[in-house]
Design an enzyme around this catalytic site. Structure first.
Site, PDB file in Angstrom:
ATOM      1  N   LYS A  88       0.852  -1.211   0.000  1.00  9.87           N
ATOM      2  CA  LYS A  88       0.000   0.000   0.000  1.00  9.87           C
ATOM      3  C   LYS A  88       0.878   1.247   0.000  1.00  9.87           C
ATOM      4  CE  LYS A  88      -1.824   1.516   4.012  1.00  9.87           C
ATOM      5  NZ  LYS A  88      -1.552   2.927   4.358  1.00  9.87           N
ATOM      6  N   ASN A  89       1.860   1.302   0.928  1.00  9.94           N
ATOM      7  CA  ASN A  89       2.617   2.542   1.113  1.00  9.94           C
ATOM      8  C   ASN A  89       3.655   2.785   0.031  1.00  9.94           C
ATOM      9  OD1 ASN A  89       1.007   3.008   3.266  1.00  9.94           O
ATOM     10  ND2 ASN A  89       2.500   2.384   4.810  1.00  9.94           N
ATOM     11  N   ARG A 104      -4.672  10.773   3.965  1.00  6.16           N
ATOM     12  CA  ARG A 104      -3.504  11.598   4.327  1.00  6.16           C
ATOM     13  C   ARG A 104      -2.431  11.500   3.256  1.00  6.16           C
ATOM     14  NH1 ARG A 104      -0.026  14.068   7.829  1.00  6.16           N
ATOM     15  NH2 ARG A 104       2.148  13.493   7.559  1.00  6.16           N
ATOM     16  N   CYS A 126      -5.490  12.305  12.254  1.00  7.88           N
ATOM     17  CA  CYS A 126      -6.198  11.028  12.231  1.00  7.88           C
ATOM     18  C   CYS A 126      -6.100  10.424  13.634  1.00  7.88           C
ATOM     19  CB  CYS A 126      -5.578  10.119  11.192  1.00  7.88           C
ATOM     20  SG  CYS A 126      -3.944   9.620  11.656  1.00  7.88           S
ATOM     21  N   ARG A 141      -0.177  14.273  12.954  1.00  8.73           N
ATOM     22  CA  ARG A 141       0.333  14.113  11.574  1.00  8.73           C
ATOM     23  C   ARG A 141       0.695  15.469  10.949  1.00  8.73           C
ATOM     24  NH1 ARG A 141      -1.460   8.982   9.997  1.00  8.73           N
ATOM     25  NH2 ARG A 141       0.334   8.916   8.605  1.00  8.73           N
ATOM     26  N   PRO A 142       1.588  16.255  11.534  1.00  3.63           N
ATOM     27  CA  PRO A 142       1.945  17.562  10.962  1.00  3.63           C
ATOM     28  C   PRO A 142       2.716  17.413   9.647  1.00  3.63           C
ATOM     29  CG  PRO A 142       3.420  17.017  12.749  1.00  3.63           C
ATOM     30  CD  PRO A 142       2.385  15.938  12.718  1.00  3.63           C
ATOM     31  N   ASP A 161       5.207  19.975   8.869  1.00  4.74           N
ATOM     32  CA  ASP A 161       6.223  21.035   8.942  1.00  4.74           C
ATOM     33  C   ASP A 161       7.513  20.667   8.212  1.00  4.74           C
ATOM     34  OD1 ASP A 161       6.130  19.149  11.208  1.00  4.74           O
ATOM     35  OD2 ASP A 161       8.010  20.095  11.776  1.00  4.74           O
ATOM     36  N   LEU A 162       7.908  19.409   8.256  1.00  2.00           N
ATOM     37  CA  LEU A 162       9.167  19.020   7.590  1.00  2.00           C
ATOM     38  C   LEU A 162       9.013  19.075   6.068  1.00  2.00           C
ATOM     39  CD1 LEU A 162      10.160  16.010   9.888  1.00  2.00           C
ATOM     40  CD2 LEU A 162      10.883  18.395  10.051  1.00  2.00           C
ATOM     41  N   ASP A 174       3.869   0.315  12.232  1.00  2.00           N
ATOM     42  CA  ASP A 174       2.664  -0.227  11.600  1.00  2.00           C
ATOM     43  C   ASP A 174       2.399  -1.676  11.995  1.00  2.00           C
ATOM     44  OD1 ASP A 174       2.973   1.553   8.434  1.00  2.00           O
ATOM     45  OD2 ASP A 174       2.364   2.164  10.434  1.00  2.00           O
ATOM     46  N   ARG A 187      -8.878  -0.432   4.028  1.00  5.57           N
ATOM     47  CA  ARG A 187      -7.955   0.578   3.492  1.00  5.57           C
ATOM     48  C   ARG A 187      -6.629  -0.057   3.100  1.00  5.57           C
ATOM     49  NH1 ARG A 187      -7.831   6.204   6.729  1.00  5.57           N
ATOM     50  NH2 ARG A 187      -6.394   6.521   5.001  1.00  5.57           N
TER      51      ARG A 187
HETATM   52  C1  EPZ Z   1       4.061   6.820   6.585  1.00  8.94           C
HETATM   53  O1  EPZ Z   1       3.285   7.854   7.142  1.00  8.94           O
HETATM   54  C2  EPZ Z   1       3.116   5.647   6.398  1.00  8.94           C
HETATM   55  N1  EPZ Z   1       2.050   6.027   5.466  1.00  8.94           N
HETATM   56  C3  EPZ Z   1       2.512   5.245   7.739  1.00  8.94           C
HETATM   57  O2  EPZ Z   1       1.706   4.088   7.518  1.00  8.94           O
HETATM   58  C4  EPZ Z   1       3.644   4.875   8.707  1.00  8.94           C
HETATM   59  O3  EPZ Z   1       3.111   4.582   9.971  1.00  8.94           O
HETATM   60  C5  EPZ Z   1       4.630   6.053   8.817  1.00  8.94           C
HETATM   61  O4  EPZ Z   1       5.110   6.428   7.498  1.00  8.94           O
HETATM   62  C6  EPZ Z   1       5.839   5.722   9.681  1.00  8.94           C
HETATM   63  O5  EPZ Z   1       6.497   4.603   9.157  1.00  8.94           O
HETATM   64  C7  EPZ Z   1       2.308   6.022   4.142  1.00  8.94           C
HETATM   65  O6  EPZ Z   1       3.411   5.741   3.696  1.00  8.94           O
HETATM   66  C8  EPZ Z   1       1.165   6.388   3.235  1.00  8.94           C
HETATM   67  P1  EPZ Z   1       6.099  10.032   8.972  1.00  8.94           P
HETATM   68  P2  EPZ Z   1       3.923   9.356   7.258  1.00  8.94           P
HETATM   69  O7  EPZ Z   1       6.099  11.324   8.235  1.00  8.94           O
HETATM   70  O8  EPZ Z   1       4.789   9.630   6.092  1.00  8.94           O
HETATM   71  C9  EPZ Z   1       6.180  13.162  12.491  1.00  8.94           C
HETATM   72  C10 EPZ Z   1      -0.208   2.711   7.706  1.00  8.94           C
HETATM   73  O9  EPZ Z   1      -0.789   2.184   8.670  1.00  8.94           O
HETATM   74  N2  EPZ Z   1       6.244  14.198  11.440  1.00  8.94           N
HETATM   75  O10 EPZ Z   1       7.291   9.154   8.874  1.00  8.94           O
HETATM   76  O11 EPZ Z   1       2.815  10.302   7.562  1.00  8.94           O
HETATM   77  C11 EPZ Z   1       4.808  12.514  12.539  1.00  8.94           C
HETATM   78  O12 EPZ Z   1       3.920  13.292  13.312  1.00  8.94           O
HETATM   79  C12 EPZ Z   1       0.294   4.140   7.807  1.00  8.94           C
HETATM   80  O13 EPZ Z   1       0.022   2.135   6.605  1.00  8.94           O
HETATM   81  C13 EPZ Z   1       6.458  15.516  11.815  1.00  8.94           C
HETATM   82  O14 EPZ Z   1       6.592  15.828  12.995  1.00  8.94           O
HETATM   83  O15 EPZ Z   1       4.822   9.178   8.559  1.00  8.94           O
HETATM   84  C14 EPZ Z   1       5.080  11.191  13.165  1.00  8.94           C
HETATM   85  O16 EPZ Z   1       5.106  11.349  14.576  1.00  8.94           O
HETATM   86  C15 EPZ Z   1      -0.014   4.763   9.172  1.00  8.94           C
HETATM   87  N3  EPZ Z   1       6.501  16.467  10.838  1.00  8.94           N
HETATM   88  C16 EPZ Z   1       6.476  10.845  12.661  1.00  8.94           C
HETATM   89  O17 EPZ Z   1       7.045  12.067  12.172  1.00  8.94           O
HETATM   90  C17 EPZ Z   1       6.354  16.156   9.509  1.00  8.94           C
HETATM   91  O18 EPZ Z   1       6.431  17.075   8.659  1.00  8.94           O
HETATM   92  C18 EPZ Z   1       6.489   9.825  11.550  1.00  8.94           C
HETATM   93  O19 EPZ Z   1       5.742  10.364  10.492  1.00  8.94           O
HETATM   94  C19 EPZ Z   1       6.137  14.815   9.162  1.00  8.94           C
HETATM   95  C20 EPZ Z   1       6.086  13.844  10.129  1.00  8.94           C
END
Ligand code: EPZ
Length: 419
Positions: A22-23, A93, A117, A122-123, A125-126, A307, A399
């Site tokens: 999926k991802n 998202r 969610c 899920r910010p 900012d990065l 996950d 999903r």
């Molecule tokens: C991806 O989400 C996956 N989704 C998620 O899978 C997975 O849990 C996650 O990566 C971590 O491995 C997809 O690939 C579609 P992150 P993503 O940005 O990209 C913080 C599932 O069940 N953060 O690595 O949104 C954030 O809040 C889903 O299949 C910031 O602070 O994850 C979190 O605490 C759920 N600022 C952490 O980083 C930002 O700008 C990890 O988020 C971005 C993220």
């Protein structure tokens, strides 16, 4: 809302073939809008998140055609026809991964700020900081993230405060059509990031270092090449089935898998006393004997995946002794605990830590999924429990799991869906 009905108490036995990731698929679909020519994708899972993403890019002007139940042909838009529909983008998202590609190719992007969610705020900012570093103007306009770049994006050196998967993917895609070189540091190393980089390079991009801490991208004027690309298998679906086999003391052969992608899960299962045998693109799980409790800490890849956290918690509810789970990635990913306790589990949550005391048995109950992986955990608990379990909000599970009921039925499970 759909409900899954599971009669538990039987070991999983047999073979299961996994679907595409999926991802990886969601990121590759977003990347396809960078291409000036048709792309064909294979091993695409026909799940609701992927269907939603196709609806979104159709709205942008792309043409999407399923060629079989896992092959898709995409004709990307030559120009941006419209903004992604708000109701769809809020639901998904991952649509935020359109920000980089649309900005980079068309100089404009407007995606709805994904509503928080169930697992966290899920910010983004990065994502925004990196795109601004490449010359984009990012603003938040009544719930939308709007990106504008009058001129082409410029290559930049960007350090990610956290190895965010989405930020890494968005910035990598944005950099492909930027002028000059972009260096991304402290990036995510997930297999889905590497798969996206491989897809981009098939389109003629110049991406190096995916899977390491530093990715370098040399911008090119255009991407295309009528590419045919197979998406990697889903390591989280694989892990979910492996834990279900272990939790029911079964014996399962999983096919269409990349063993290195599931090393963290195999290591923990072996530590628990489960036999895990790797053989090319298949893995066998045998869990006949007693299992040992575990300490789990979720970390960015190659650490134990967040996950898989809800699913391993379900498995540990019947393992004698005390297991400790620390969730380091998301701030609110223990929602499944309340539902597992209604089935007889003994779990105590303190902040980011959950302590699981093994019990003798779980009993079936009426429970509800709160998010995708919590739903998967409740399926595992339903397979373990004595009696019948009803899992409401099954749409969360749809999903991310393709034909889950068919796959479980083929392994001897009594499962049905009520509408
Ligand atoms: C991806 O989400 C996956 N989704 C998620 O899978 C997975 O849990 C996650 O990566 C971590 O491995 C997809 O690939 C579609 P992150 P993503 O940005 O990209 C913080 C599932 O069940 N953060 O690595 O949104 C954030 O809040 C889903 O299949 C910031 O602070 O994850 C979190 O605490 C759920 N600022 C952490 O980083 C930002 O700008 C990890 O988020 C971005 C993220």
């Amino acid at each position: 809302m759909d409900k899954l009905l599971i009669s538990g108490g039987k070991p999983l036995q047999g073979r299961v073939r996994l679907s595409g990731a999926k991802n990886a698929a969601l990121a590759v679909i977003c990347a396809s809008v960078l291409s000036a020519e048709r792309v064909s994708l294979e091993n695409v899972p026909d799940i609701s998140d992927v269907q939603a993403m196709f609806e979104i890019i159709r709205h942008l002007g792309a043409e999407v055609l399923w060629l079989s139940d896992s092959a898709v042909q995409i004709d990307p838009p030559s120009c941006l026809k419209a903004d992604p529909p708000c109701h769809l983008v809020k639901k998904l998202r991952a649509s935020n991964l359109l920000l980089g590609p649309l900005l980079s190719r068309f100089g404009y992007a407007r995606v709805s700020l994904p509503g928080g969610c169930n697992i966290g705020v899920r910010p983004m900012d990065l994502h925004f900081k990196g795109l601004a570093g490449m010359g984009a103007e990012i603003s938040i306009e009544s719930g939308f993230a709007v990106g504008r770049s009058p001129a082409r994006l410029k290559g930049a050196r960007i350090y990610l405060d956290f190895p965010s998967v989405g930020a890494t993917e968005n910035l990598m895609m944005a950099a492909c059509l930027a002028v000059g070189q972009t260096i991304l540091e402290n990036v995510a190393k997930e297999p889905e990031v590497v798969d996206l980089a491989n897809f981009l390079n098939c389109l003629g991009a110049k991406v190096r270092g995916a899977g390491t801490d530093v990715i370098k991208i040399d911008g090119v004027p255009q991407l295309g090449g009528r590419v045919r690309y197979p998406v990697i298998p889903d390591r989280i679906e694989a892990g979910t089935f492996m834990l279900a086999a272990a939790a029911t003391r079964g014996s399962l052969v999983l096919e269409n898998i990349i063993p290195t992608h599931i090393e963290p899960i195999c290591a923990k299962l072996r530590e628990a006393g489960v036999e895990v045998l790797e053989n090319g693109d298949s893995v066998t799980v045998n869990a006949q004997g007693p299992m040992r409790p575990l300490d789990i800490k979720t970390l960015p890849y190659p650490g134990f995946p967040t996950d898989m956290q809800s699913q391993i918690m379900a498995m540990l509810t019947l393992v004698e002794g005390t297991s400790v789970i620390v969730e380091n990635i998301f701030e609110n990913r223990f929602q499944v605990v309340g539902e597992l306790k209604r089935m007889g589990a003994r779990i105590k949550v303190e902040g980011r830590m959950a302590v699981v005391e093994g019990v003798a048995e779980l009993h079936g109950a009426e429970v509800g999924a709160t998010d995708l992986r919590a739903g998967a955990a409740l399926v595992i608990a339903g397979l373990m429990a004595r009696g019948q379990t009803g899992i409401a909000n099954a749409h969360f599970i749809d999903r991310g799991y393709h034909r889950l009921e068919d796959k479980l039925r083929a392994l001897g499970v009594q499962i049905a869906r009520s509408h």
